[in-house]
Design an enzyme around this catalytic site. Structure first.
Site, short mmCIF file in Angstrom:
data_model
loop_
_atom_site.label_atom_id
_atom_site.label_comp_id
_atom_site.label_asym_id
_atom_site.label_seq_id
_atom_site.Cartn_x
_atom_site.Cartn_y
_atom_site.Cartn_z
N HIS A 389 0.84 -1.21 0.00
CA HIS A 389 0.00 0.00 0.00
C HIS A 389 0.87 1.25 0.00
O HIS A 389 1.77 1.40 0.83
CB HIS A 389 -0.92 0.01 1.24
CG HIS A 389 -1.89 1.15 1.20
ND1 HIS A 389 -2.03 2.06 2.20
CD2 HIS A 389 -2.78 1.52 0.23
CE1 HIS A 389 -2.97 2.95 1.88
NE2 HIS A 389 -3.43 2.64 0.69
N GLU A 391 -0.04 5.13 0.00
CA GLU A 391 -0.93 6.31 -0.01
C GLU A 391 -0.04 7.54 -0.17
O GLU A 391 0.90 7.72 0.61
CB GLU A 391 -1.74 6.38 1.28
CG GLU A 391 -2.56 7.64 1.46
CD GLU A 391 -3.57 7.85 0.33
OE1 GLU A 391 -4.45 7.01 0.17
OE2 GLU A 391 -3.45 8.87 -0.39
N GLU A 494 -16.23 1.94 0.92
CA GLU A 494 -15.79 2.77 2.05
C GLU A 494 -16.85 3.81 2.43
O GLU A 494 -16.98 4.19 3.59
CB GLU A 494 -14.46 3.44 1.72
CG GLU A 494 -14.52 4.36 0.52
CD GLU A 494 -13.17 4.99 0.15
OE1 GLU A 494 -12.16 4.68 0.79
OE2 GLU A 494 -13.14 5.78 -0.80
C1 NOJ Z 1 -8.89 6.04 0.12
C2 NOJ Z 1 -9.02 4.65 -0.42
O1 NOJ Z 1 -10.09 4.55 -1.32
C3 NOJ Z 1 -9.17 3.72 0.75
O2 NOJ Z 1 -9.41 2.41 0.29
C4 NOJ Z 1 -7.95 3.79 1.62
O3 NOJ Z 1 -8.15 2.99 2.75
C5 NOJ Z 1 -7.69 5.23 2.06
N1 NOJ Z 1 -7.70 6.11 0.96
C6 NOJ Z 1 -6.33 5.36 2.75
O4 NOJ Z 1 -5.31 5.18 1.81
CA CA Z 2 -11.43 6.53 -2.30
#
Ligand code: NOJ
Ligand code: CA
Length: 700
Positions: A389, A391, A494
């Site tokens: 992951h 971000e 989400e």
């Molecule tokens: C947005 C993403 O769509 C989600 O899946 C992720 O958990 C968060 N960002 C944190 O990166």
């Molecule tokens: Ca998102």
């Protein structure tokens, strides 16, 4: 005004062109104007391309009636002559193709590319000599066209400052769209309403005309160009609106260059949009060679726990990405045959409001309570792999500076897929220009289009696949780069944890006809505890999200999503303990594949309901997923796609008695019965409900 006679002449030519596959194009002179036309292999779609008063245009007819009225074509350049006026047709070239190609993974193994092509070369009649071709490909399921500017003496470096492409759609259509240039990128609820209400929309944007024709506008092969939004000029008349660079230029390029394909899905039934390979057919073949290392499959992860505030991404007593918790997920994955374990929040940078501090992320330094090397090895010993992951919080400058080291590290610990993320309020992305100055760019501008491909190529060099969230939209590049496996690019699960409002029941009945026409989505289905925010907080100093945020589906509909919303990486998104509580329903998630031999949409109406049947890759089993919006309905599903002379056992998971997403979401009826291709399954769907089925040959 463009002469109607040109269009009529072109329509008359339809018959002649349909008769002779090779002679697909014809040039017609009507007065001083000039036009050429090309029909789809079945003759139902006819595209006319011409010049009127020096301006290029195209028009599309379907079943003999105008569908796209004459619409402008052209490009405008900064400080030099472009292709907006003073044009004439220099020559046309027609050709045809009927080929079948194989996908390494996908909704189907074999894809037929059957189209007629017309390349129309335009030249300038005033100013410096210059040439540009517009290439049209007309399939039975739609049209693609793109601009191609060859290398030429009077055109070298080019800044595109306007693309004139129009789509003059019928004014009286209903449209399903999300707004473009909004702060939340593609993560909006779809608006359904009169087409005239739209200001500027992302693509795919889907219309149903008053005559009952389904039309979806999008683009294919978005490479080294800015993404196209659609801005309404006059009722029904949309114009390409490319995401600009921070200095206002739309696209920086040089000859020879090609635009992405502008695409129009056209069908007389809503399912016709779904049973189309238009977008991938318009992309280039695989450029990566052997891609046997790209592995479709299902995964679990330390993810939902953060969204429902059981765990934190950053340092805390409830930190999610600890060595111990990750081992628990690896054990769960190994026990149940999941291939991957996603871990978010393992790396330094998540403390505080991480979405505003992308520059603080390290992509190589783990929090002290997370042992990346040991966990990578532990996973592989159990036949599982960690899913990485990254971000960025939109700070692409920070990410690119670390990209190679970050990918190397994941490669070393056995990671084969990485989820990336570009959360950034305003949808704006930070980069550093040649002079070291920070600039803000659109998530779908040329800078990000190039960035995503850079990541894809670097990852491919290390046999890693990529799943971007907050991505640029899909335009079928998975064909060319099969490690670009899936992405987000719409409101996913989400939003049911914290969205205000969460995704309404119709959301997943709209996605197949809009977002999913572009390609796979990492929606992350499979939530079994549908009201997680009703639980008391874990600690006194914590609060849950508003209980209004919940999953607005029945349990059975969560299963249906695995078949309806295609993704080669498919998450079982809930917590292990919630699956352990419902082993019977969980069985479907364990059985359903993520890679298919064949797929077919059996019924559907946009925003109301949809049913897909898909056959597992390399096997005999079929799977069905069917879902509805907030209305209960009963669907009849003929099983005509099954092999003749075979009896199948259908394991059906459907809404139980009195199920209702709002008041009673959990009842699920699980039954097994014999079926054949003569059987018509009756699927009663609850409000916000769904059904899923596995059909396996009897005796297997
Ligand atoms: C947005 C993403 O769509 C989600 O899946 C992720 O958990 C968060 N960002 C944190 O990166
Ligand atoms: Ca998102």
């Amino acid at each position: 005004m463009i002469n109607d006679a040109i269009i009529r002449a072109a329509l008359r030519m339809r018959l002649a062109t349909a008769l002779c596959a090779a002679a697909v194009a014809a040039l017609a002179f009507v007065g001083a104007a000039m036009a050429a036309s090309v029909a789809s292999p079945d003759g139902r779609i006819v595209v006319t391309v011409g010049v009127e008063e020096g301006r290029a245009y195209y028009a599309v007819a379907y079943d003999g009636a105008p569908l796209i009225a004459p619409s402008r074509l052209g490009l405008v350049f900064e400080d030099q002559h472009g292709f907006d006026r003073h044009l004439r047709i220099a020559e046309t070239a027609a050709s045809s193709r009927d080929e079948t190609w194989e996908q390494p993974w996908g909704e189907r193994r074999f894809v037929r590319d059957h189209h007629n092509e017309l390349a129309v070369a335009f030249e300038a009649t005033e100013g410096p000599a210059r040439r540009m071709t517009v290439r049209f490909r007309v399939f039975d399921d739609g049209v693609g066209f793109r601009y191609e500017a060859p290398r030429q003496r009077n055109l070298k470096r080019v800044n595109i400052i306007d693309e004139l492409t129009e789509f003059a759609t019928p004014e009286d259509s209903t449209a399903w769209s999300i707004p473009s240039r909004g702060w939340n990128r593609y993560e909006y609820l779809y608006d359904a309403g009169p087409v005239g209400d739209i200001e500027i929309a992302h693509t795919p944007m889907t219309l149903k005309t008053a005559a009952g024709i389904y039309l979806s506008l999008h683009e294919a092969a978005l490479v080294d160009y800015s993404a196209m939004s659609l801005k309404q000029q006059r009722p029904g008349r949309f114009k390409a609106d490319l995401a600009p660079w921070s200095d206002g230029v739309l696209v920086r390029t040089e000859t020879p260059f090609r635009s992405p394909w502008r695409t129009l899905h056209i069908a007389d039934k809503a399912t016709g949009l779904l049973n189309s390979d238009l977008v991938i057919n318009l992309n280039e073949p695989n450029k990566l060679g052997d891609v046997s290392w790209v592995e479709p499959g299902k995964y679990v992860g330390i993810w939902w726990a953060m969204h429902i505030r059981d765990r934190s991404w950053g340092r805390d007593t409830i930190h999610g990405a600890t060595t111990q918790e990750t081992r628990r997920y690896i054990d769960f994955a190994a026990e149940h045959g999941f291939k991957g374990v996603l871990v978010e929040g393992w790396n330094i940078g998540w403390d505080g409001d991480w979405y505003n501090h992308g520059s603080l992320f390290s992509f190589t330094d783990a929090y002290p309570d997370f042992d990346l090397e040991a966990l990578g090895a532990y996973a592989m010993e159990r036949g599982v792999r960690l899913i990485g992951h990254h971000e960025t919080s939109g700070d692409v400058a920070n990410y690119e500076a670390q990209l190679e080291g970050a990918l190397d590290l994941y490669e070393q610990v056995g990671v084969r897929a990485i989820k990336t993320g570009y959360v950034a309020d305003g949808g704006l992305i930070e980069r550093v220009d040649e002079n070291g100055v920070r600039k803000y760019e659109w998530h779908d501008g040329q800078f990000m289009v190039d960035h995503h491909l850079r990541v894809i190529r670097e990852a491919a060099a290390r046999k890693i696949s990529i799943n971007p969230h907050e991505p640029v939209k899909d335009t079928g590049l998975r064909r060319t780069y099969p490690n670009w496996v899936t992405r987000e690019g719409a409101r996913g699960q989400e939003y049911n944890a914290w969205g205000q409002p969460p995704n309404p029941p119709e959301h997943t009945a709209i996605l197949p006809f809009t977002r999913m026409l572009s390609g796979p989505m990492d929606f992350t289905p499979g939530i079994f505890d549908l009201e997680p925010n009703k639980r008391p907080p874990l600690r006194e100093d914590m609060v849950r999200h508003d209980p209004q945020s919940r999953v607005e589906t029945t349990l059975a509909k969560q299963l249906a999503l695995y078949v309806v919303l295609y993704s080669p990486l498919q998450m079982a998104a809930d917590l292990p303990e919630n699956y352990e509580k419902r082993p019977e329903a969980f069985q479907f998630i364990l059985d359903v594949p993520a890679d298919w031999e064949e797929s077919v949409a059996l019924n559907g109406e946009i925003g109301d309901y949809v049913t897909f049947a898909r056959k597992e890759r390399g096997g005999e089993d079929w799977y069905i997923g069917s879902l509805t919006d907030e209305n209960a309905r009963t669907l009849s599903v003929p099983l005509e796609f099954l092999d003749a002379d075979k009896t199948y056992i259908a394991e059906i998971y459907r809404d139980g008695a009195d199920a209702d997403w709002k008041t009673n979401p959990y009842p699920i009826a699980i039954e097994a019965r014999e079926v054949t291709r003569e059987t018509v399954l009756t699927l009663p769907l609850a409000p916000g409900g769904g059904a899923a089925a596995r059909l396996r040959p009897a005796g297997k």
